[in-house]
Design a protein around this motif. Structure first.
Motif, PDB file in Angstrom:
ATOM      1  N   ARG A   1      52.019  48.166  37.365  1.00  0.00           N
ATOM      2  CA  ARG A   1      51.636  48.822  38.622  1.00  0.00           C
ATOM      3  C   ARG A   1      51.399  50.301  38.374  1.00  0.00           C
ATOM      4  NH1 ARG A   1      53.417  47.801  44.624  1.00  0.00           N
ATOM      5  NH2 ARG A   1      52.384  49.584  45.537  1.00  0.00           N
ATOM      6  N   GLN A   2      50.288  50.793  38.930  1.00  0.00           N
ATOM      7  CA  GLN A   2      49.932  52.203  38.823  1.00  0.00           C
ATOM      8  C   GLN A   2      49.475  52.670  40.201  1.00  0.00           C
ATOM      9  OE1 GLN A   2      46.956  51.953  35.753  1.00  0.00           O
ATOM     10  NE2 GLN A   2      48.461  52.173  34.126  1.00  0.00           N
ATOM     11  N   GLY A   3      50.408  53.181  40.961  1.00  0.00           N
ATOM     12  CA  GLY A   3      50.078  53.613  42.321  1.00  0.00           C
ATOM     13  C   GLY A   3      49.783  52.425  43.210  1.00  0.00           C
ATOM     14  N   ASN A   4      48.591  52.409  43.797  1.00  0.00           N
ATOM     15  CA  ASN A   4      48.256  51.328  44.721  1.00  0.00           C
ATOM     16  C   ASN A   4      47.424  50.222  44.064  1.00  0.00           C
ATOM     17  OD1 ASN A   4      45.973  52.839  44.425  1.00  0.00           O
ATOM     18  ND2 ASN A   4      45.444  52.896  46.595  1.00  0.00           N
ATOM     19  N   VAL A   5      47.386  50.196  42.731  1.00  0.00           N
ATOM     20  CA  VAL A   5      46.706  49.120  42.008  1.00  0.00           C
ATOM     21  C   VAL A   5      47.640  48.536  40.948  1.00  0.00           C
ATOM     22  CG1 VAL A   5      44.376  50.034  42.357  1.00  0.00           C
ATOM     23  CG2 VAL A   5      45.662  50.667  40.317  1.00  0.00           C
TER      24      VAL A   5
ATOM     25  N   SER B   1      48.266  45.239  47.061  1.00  0.00           N
ATOM     26  CA  SER B   1      48.534  44.490  48.290  1.00  0.00           C
ATOM     27  C   SER B   1      48.299  42.989  48.131  1.00  0.00           C
ATOM     28  CB  SER B   1      47.663  45.024  49.432  1.00  0.00           C
ATOM     29  OG  SER B   1      46.291  44.887  49.103  1.00  0.00           O
ATOM     30  N   LEU B   2      47.650  42.565  47.039  1.00  0.00           N
ATOM     31  CA  LEU B   2      47.434  41.136  46.819  1.00  0.00           C
ATOM     32  C   LEU B   2      48.747  40.444  46.478  1.00  0.00           C
ATOM     33  CD1 LEU B   2      44.189  40.990  44.617  1.00  0.00           C
ATOM     34  CD2 LEU B   2      44.388  40.705  47.077  1.00  0.00           C
ATOM     35  N   SER B   3      48.805  39.145  46.756  1.00  0.00           N
ATOM     36  CA  SER B   3      49.991  38.380  46.375  1.00  0.00           C
ATOM     37  C   SER B   3      49.951  38.144  44.867  1.00  0.00           C
ATOM     38  CB  SER B   3      50.016  37.039  47.105  1.00  0.00           C
ATOM     39  OG  SER B   3      49.009  36.178  46.599  1.00  0.00           O
ATOM     40  N   GLU B   4      51.088  37.770  44.300  1.00  0.00           N
ATOM     41  CA  GLU B   4      51.153  37.495  42.864  1.00  0.00           C
ATOM     42  C   GLU B   4      50.202  36.368  42.487  1.00  0.00           C
ATOM     43  OE1 GLU B   4      54.364  36.164  39.461  1.00  0.00           O
ATOM     44  OE2 GLU B   4      55.100  37.111  41.293  1.00  0.00           O
TER      45      GLU B   4
ATOM     46  N   GLY C   1      45.384  33.949  21.447  1.00  0.00           N
ATOM     47  CA  GLY C   1      45.625  35.382  21.563  1.00  0.00           C
ATOM     48  C   GLY C   1      44.550  36.110  22.344  1.00  0.00           C
ATOM     49  N   ILE C   2      43.593  35.375  22.898  1.00  0.00           N
ATOM     50  CA  ILE C   2      42.541  36.000  23.707  1.00  0.00           C
ATOM     51  C   ILE C   2      43.181  36.515  24.993  1.00  0.00           C
ATOM     52  CG2 ILE C   2      40.412  35.609  25.003  1.00  0.00           C
ATOM     53  CD1 ILE C   2      39.686  33.482  22.923  1.00  0.00           C
ATOM     54  N   GLU C   3      42.801  37.729  25.367  1.00  0.00           N
ATOM     55  CA  GLU C   3      43.355  38.291  26.587  1.00  0.00           C
ATOM     56  C   GLU C   3      42.277  38.906  27.457  1.00  0.00           C
ATOM     57  OE1 GLU C   3      45.329  42.470  25.785  1.00  0.00           O
ATOM     58  OE2 GLU C   3      46.130  40.990  24.377  1.00  0.00           O
ATOM     59  N   ALA C   4      42.582  38.955  28.751  1.00  0.00           N
ATOM     60  CA  ALA C   4      41.666  39.538  29.722  1.00  0.00           C
ATOM     61  C   ALA C   4      42.494  40.335  30.713  1.00  0.00           C
ATOM     62  CB  ALA C   4      40.899  38.444  30.448  1.00  0.00           C
ATOM     63  N   ALA C   5      41.970  41.458  31.140  1.00  0.00           N
ATOM     64  CA  ALA C   5      42.679  42.305  32.092  1.00  0.00           C
ATOM     65  C   ALA C   5      41.792  42.598  33.294  1.00  0.00           C
ATOM     66  CB  ALA C   5      43.102  43.607  31.428  1.00  0.00           C
ATOM     67  N   VAL C   6      42.431  42.660  34.449  1.00  0.00           N
ATOM     68  CA  VAL C   6      41.748  43.042  35.683  1.00  0.00           C
ATOM     69  C   VAL C   6      42.629  44.062  36.398  1.00  0.00           C
ATOM     70  CG1 VAL C   6      40.498  40.880  36.000  1.00  0.00           C
ATOM     71  CG2 VAL C   6      42.769  41.117  36.972  1.00  0.00           C
TER      72      VAL C   6
END
Length: 60
Positions: A10-14, A35-38, A25-30
């Protein structure tokens, strides 16, 4: 697809959500609103991971 691991930063409101496919080992980040649910966060990251994995398969 094998086990998927999720990391949340978590970084502030995102939140940066990283999905990692344990076998390859492939990874993806968004980055999503905090405010979204887990479950919604997981779905966004999983969709991105699937997209990246399809791209990897096409390039082989």
């Amino acid at each position: 697809m094998a086990e998927i691991l999720f990391e949340y930063i978590r970084q502030g409101n995102v939140v940066k959500v990283t999905a990692i496919e344990s076998e390859t080992g492939i990874e993806a980040a968004v980055v999503v609103p905090a405010s979204l649910s887990e479950e919604q966060m997981k779905l966004q990251a999983l969709n991105r991971l699937r997209y990246i994995m399809r791209k990897e398969e096409q390039n082989c």
